[in-house]
Design a protein around this motif. Structure first.
Motif, PDB file in Angstrom:
ATOM      1  N   GLY A 170       0.830  -1.212   0.000  1.00 13.50           N
ATOM      2  CA  GLY A 170       0.000   0.000   0.000  1.00 13.50           C
ATOM      3  C   GLY A 170       0.856   1.251   0.000  1.00 13.50           C
ATOM      4  N   ALA A 171       1.926   1.261   0.821  1.00 18.80           N
ATOM      5  CA  ALA A 171       2.846   2.397   0.843  1.00 18.80           C
ATOM      6  C   ALA A 171       3.542   2.537  -0.503  1.00 18.80           C
ATOM      7  CB  ALA A 171       3.869   2.219   1.958  1.00 18.80           C
ATOM      8  N   ARG A 172       3.898   1.410  -1.096  1.00 20.14           N
ATOM      9  CA  ARG A 172       4.557   1.447  -2.405  1.00 20.14           C
ATOM     10  C   ARG A 172       3.600   1.936  -3.491  1.00 20.14           C
ATOM     11  NH1 ARG A 172       7.303  -4.016  -3.911  1.00 20.14           N
ATOM     12  NH2 ARG A 172       7.830  -2.707  -5.722  1.00 20.14           N
ATOM     13  N   LEU A 173       2.325   1.537  -3.396  1.00 19.66           N
ATOM     14  CA  LEU A 173       1.334   1.983  -4.373  1.00 19.66           C
ATOM     15  C   LEU A 173       1.121   3.486  -4.252  1.00 19.66           C
ATOM     16  CD1 LEU A 173      -0.778   1.498  -6.554  1.00 19.66           C
ATOM     17  CD2 LEU A 173      -2.390   0.812  -4.752  1.00 19.66           C
ATOM     18  N   LEU A 178       2.492   8.962  -6.696  1.00 18.54           N
ATOM     19  CA  LEU A 178       3.195  10.240  -6.613  1.00 18.54           C
ATOM     20  C   LEU A 178       4.312  10.316  -7.656  1.00 18.54           C
ATOM     21  CD1 LEU A 178       3.374  10.534  -2.722  1.00 18.54           C
ATOM     22  CD2 LEU A 178       1.893  11.844  -4.256  1.00 18.54           C
ATOM     23  N   ASN A 179       5.030   9.215  -7.851  1.00 14.41           N
ATOM     24  CA  ASN A 179       6.092   9.199  -8.862  1.00 14.41           C
ATOM     25  C   ASN A 179       5.525   9.381 -10.272  1.00 14.41           C
ATOM     26  OD1 ASN A 179       8.668   8.938  -7.597  1.00 14.41           O
ATOM     27  ND2 ASN A 179       8.102   6.878  -6.964  1.00 14.41           N
ATOM     28  N   TYR A 180       4.388   8.774 -10.529  1.00 14.88           N
ATOM     29  CA  TYR A 180       3.727   8.930 -11.830  1.00 14.88           C
ATOM     30  C   TYR A 180       3.360  10.391 -12.071  1.00 14.88           C
ATOM     31  CZ  TYR A 180      -0.417   8.914 -14.928  1.00 14.88           C
ATOM     32  OH  TYR A 180      -1.348   9.195 -15.894  1.00 14.88           O
ATOM     33  N   PHE A 181       2.795  11.031 -11.065  1.00 18.39           N
ATOM     34  CA  PHE A 181       2.432  12.446 -11.203  1.00 18.39           C
ATOM     35  C   PHE A 181       3.688  13.300 -11.428  1.00 18.39           C
ATOM     36  CE2 PHE A 181      -1.101  11.399  -7.904  1.00 18.39           C
ATOM     37  CZ  PHE A 181      -1.811  10.705  -8.870  1.00 18.39           C
ATOM     38  N   ILE A 182       4.695  13.081 -10.597  1.00 15.66           N
ATOM     39  CA  ILE A 182       5.919  13.886 -10.656  1.00 15.66           C
ATOM     40  C   ILE A 182       6.618  13.721 -12.007  1.00 15.66           C
ATOM     41  CG2 ILE A 182       8.259  14.082  -9.705  1.00 15.66           C
ATOM     42  CD1 ILE A 182       6.958  13.445  -6.932  1.00 15.66           C
ATOM     43  N   ASP A 183       6.750  12.489 -12.474  1.00 11.71           N
ATOM     44  CA  ASP A 183       7.421  12.251 -13.754  1.00 11.71           C
ATOM     45  C   ASP A 183       6.666  12.904 -14.905  1.00 11.71           C
ATOM     46  OD1 ASP A 183       9.359  10.838 -12.445  1.00 11.71           O
ATOM     47  OD2 ASP A 183       8.669   8.854 -13.097  1.00 11.71           O
ATOM     48  N   LYS A 411      -5.700  -5.313 -10.053  1.00 15.02           N
ATOM     49  CA  LYS A 411      -4.842  -5.075 -11.209  1.00 15.02           C
ATOM     50  C   LYS A 411      -4.156  -3.715 -11.067  1.00 15.02           C
ATOM     51  CE  LYS A 411      -8.294  -5.708 -13.994  1.00 15.02           C
ATOM     52  NZ  LYS A 411      -9.121  -5.785 -15.225  1.00 15.02           N
ATOM     53  N   VAL A 412      -2.891  -3.654 -11.405  1.00 14.19           N
ATOM     54  CA  VAL A 412      -2.110  -2.417 -11.338  1.00 14.19           C
ATOM     55  C   VAL A 412      -2.195  -1.700 -12.678  1.00 14.19           C
ATOM     56  CG1 VAL A 412       0.178  -1.411 -10.984  1.00 14.19           C
ATOM     57  CG2 VAL A 412      -0.535  -3.410  -9.647  1.00 14.19           C
ATOM     58  N   GLN A 417       3.034   0.150 -13.239  1.00 15.52           N
ATOM     59  CA  GLN A 417       3.701  -1.147 -13.115  1.00 15.52           C
ATOM     60  C   GLN A 417       5.212  -1.031 -13.017  1.00 15.52           C
ATOM     61  OE1 GLN A 417       2.259  -3.678 -16.292  1.00 15.52           O
ATOM     62  NE2 GLN A 417       0.115  -3.463 -15.638  1.00 15.52           N
ATOM     63  N   LYS A 418       5.811  -0.049 -13.686  1.00 17.98           N
ATOM     64  CA  LYS A 418       7.266   0.095 -13.630  1.00 17.98           C
ATOM     65  C   LYS A 418       7.746   0.515 -12.246  1.00 17.98           C
ATOM     66  CE  LYS A 418       7.335   4.883 -15.353  1.00 17.98           C
ATOM     67  NZ  LYS A 418       7.880   5.795 -16.405  1.00 17.98           N
ATOM     68  N   TYR A 419       6.867   1.175 -11.473  1.00 16.91           N
ATOM     69  CA  TYR A 419       7.250   1.593 -10.125  1.00 16.91           C
ATOM     70  C   TYR A 419       7.072   0.460  -9.117  1.00 16.91           C
ATOM     71  CZ  TYR A 419       6.628   6.182 -12.324  1.00 16.91           C
ATOM     72  OH  TYR A 419       6.696   7.263 -13.158  1.00 16.91           O
ATOM     73  N   LEU A 420       6.083  -0.409  -9.367  1.00 15.82           N
ATOM     74  CA  LEU A 420       5.770  -1.476  -8.420  1.00 15.82           C
ATOM     75  C   LEU A 420       6.412  -2.811  -8.791  1.00 15.82           C
ATOM     76  CD1 LEU A 420       1.992  -0.744  -7.768  1.00 15.82           C
ATOM     77  CD2 LEU A 420       3.865  -0.469  -6.158  1.00 15.82           C
ATOM     78  N   GLY A 421       6.762  -2.963 -10.067  1.00 15.20           N
ATOM     79  CA  GLY A 421       7.380  -4.216 -10.489  1.00 15.20           C
ATOM     80  C   GLY A 421       6.424  -5.378 -10.552  1.00 15.20           C
TER      81      GLY A 421
END
Length: 429
Positions: A170-173, A178-183, A411-412, A417-421
């Protein structure tokens, strides 16, 4: 802050505009006009006395040289000095009330907005297909607990009702969002800002949150400092004040910024049964977009921010709608607002995940934020715009609900998916 020139020239139009926002400021407008007249009269009186004071003071040496009695002159000087001091006291009182009333006025809504409250909001478009399940879908609270994504009980234990704690995947999600937004914002050429989370009072005043909404924030007491500080309710409050009391070169415009911060709000904590979980909270994460631009670029900047917010939501694969708010549903500081609303199946309705707003020059006047026009060399007030890009506290529950599968796994979205693997979040033993 509204332009006093506009109020003086078209008081009835200003009153009508504010009534469209469901705010009756007629008496306030009338009092502001009275105070402005009193202010100008006091300034004129002071200048007149000072001019007489200067003239009389130049006559004293000549009268002394001629052996004339200067006692009457000194008496007049004393009277002028007392009058100037008296006017100064009156002017301070007038200006204090004038400024307080000017700060209390909401922004005028754009002319194309419907008057009234949320009942007059206009859905502009719907994007994507509503999710359809061939099984009984679960509430996001049950999904998050089943997958070990959120620990609601310990969140409450740590900080009280209206709080939760991300755990494990959950923390990783949350961080992936946030990483998706920032990128995305970085790729679009926006400058990344990490502002302080504790702000001074003037930040809230510039943004238009204070003084009216000062009780809706978490204030901080400091025994060694009597200045008022508070925890930011949104990064807008910080970003808006970056250029406060500055003149920005026209060549540097527009300024396109975004910031990540946690947001702290006292108004959270609804006890409605359909809002259990993390739809409302006292602390949540958000990435905020912000622009400073010239007045003539303001409308295009607004459309850009709306499009950016929509693309972020669309990139996650959600069904959503974009809604044009009626005048009375726009916040006090804003001239227009579009909400991006996402479907949360368990609530059988749409919830706002981004508000994109144009304050026009309202915030810039409060914070004295200007740019220097190259063609004239004169300073003008900037326009400020902001938009959530995005807040996670409603994206997260919508994500797990819209992407749930019959076995309780989720489903991610491809962009995460690249952030969570992984492609699917499953229950671990």
């Amino acid at each position: 802050m509204l332009d006093i020139k506009l109020i003086k020239e078209t008081p009835d139009a200003v009153k009508a505009g504010l009534r469209a926002k469901e705010v009756d400021c007629d008496a306030t407008i009338d009092r502001i006009l009275e105070l402005d007249e009193a202010r100008r009269a006091l300034i004129a009186s002071t200048e007149e006395r000072k001019a007489r004071q200067n003239k009389v003071s130049k006559e004293i040496p000549l009268l002394k040289k001629q052996g004339k009695d200067v006692a009457p002159i000194f008496a007049e000087m004393a009277e002028l000095k007392a009058g100037i001091a008296e006017d100064a006291v009156k002017l301070d009182a007038v200006m204090a009330e004038y400024r307080s009333l000017m700060l209390s006025l909401p922004n005028l809504p754009d002319a194309d907005l419907l008057p009234g409250g949320k009942e007059n909001n206009q859905p502009l478009r719907y994007v994507g297909e509503k999710p359809v399940f061939d099984f009984e879908p679960k509430h996001h609270v049950d999904l998050c607990q089943g997958l070990g994504l959120i620990d609601y009980e310990r969140g409450v234990k740590l900080a009280g009702a209206g709080n939760w704690m991300y755990t494990g995947m959950g923390a990783r999600l949350e961080w992936a969002l946030l990483n998706y937004f920032i990128d995305t914002h970085t790729a679009d050429g926006y400058d990344f800002i990490l502002p302080p989370h504790m702000l001074e009072y003037m930040c809230g005043e510039t943004a238009g949150q204070f003084p009216k909404f000062a009780d809706e924030v978490y204030k901080i007491a400091n025994p060694t400092d009597d200045r008022i500080h508070y925890m930011l309710p949104t990064a807008e409050a910080a970003l808006c004040s970056i250029y406060r009391d500055e003149i920005v070169p026209e060549a540097d415009l527009p300024k396109k910024l975004f910031a990540y911060t946690p947001c702290f709000r006292r108004e959270a904590g609804s006890h409605r049964a359909d809002e259990r979980g993390m739809v409302r909270g006292h602390q949540f994460n958000k990435v905020e977009m912000f622009q400073f631009c010239r007045p003539e670029d303001s409308d295009a900047a607004f459309e850009e921010l709306v499009t950016k917010a929509e693309k972020l939501v669309e990139g996650l694969g959600f069904h959503f709608r974009t809604v044009k708010l009626a005048a009375g549903d726009c916040s006090a500081s804003m001239a227009r607002t579009y909400d991006i609303e996402i479907l949360i199946p368990s609530m059988d309705g749409y919830k706002e995940v981004s508000s994109v707003s144009n304050a026009r020059d309202y915030q810039a006047r409060r914070g004295n934020i200007r740019f220097r026009r190259e063609s004239t060399g004169k300073p003008e007030f900037l326009h400020t715009l902001n938009g959530s890009g995005l807040a996670t506290s409603r994206i997260f529950p919508a994500l797990v609900e819209q992407n749930q599968m019959a076995d309780g796994s989720v489903k991610v979205p491809e962009v995460l998916q690249k952030y969570l693997g992984c492609e699917v979040i499953r229950k671990t033993k």
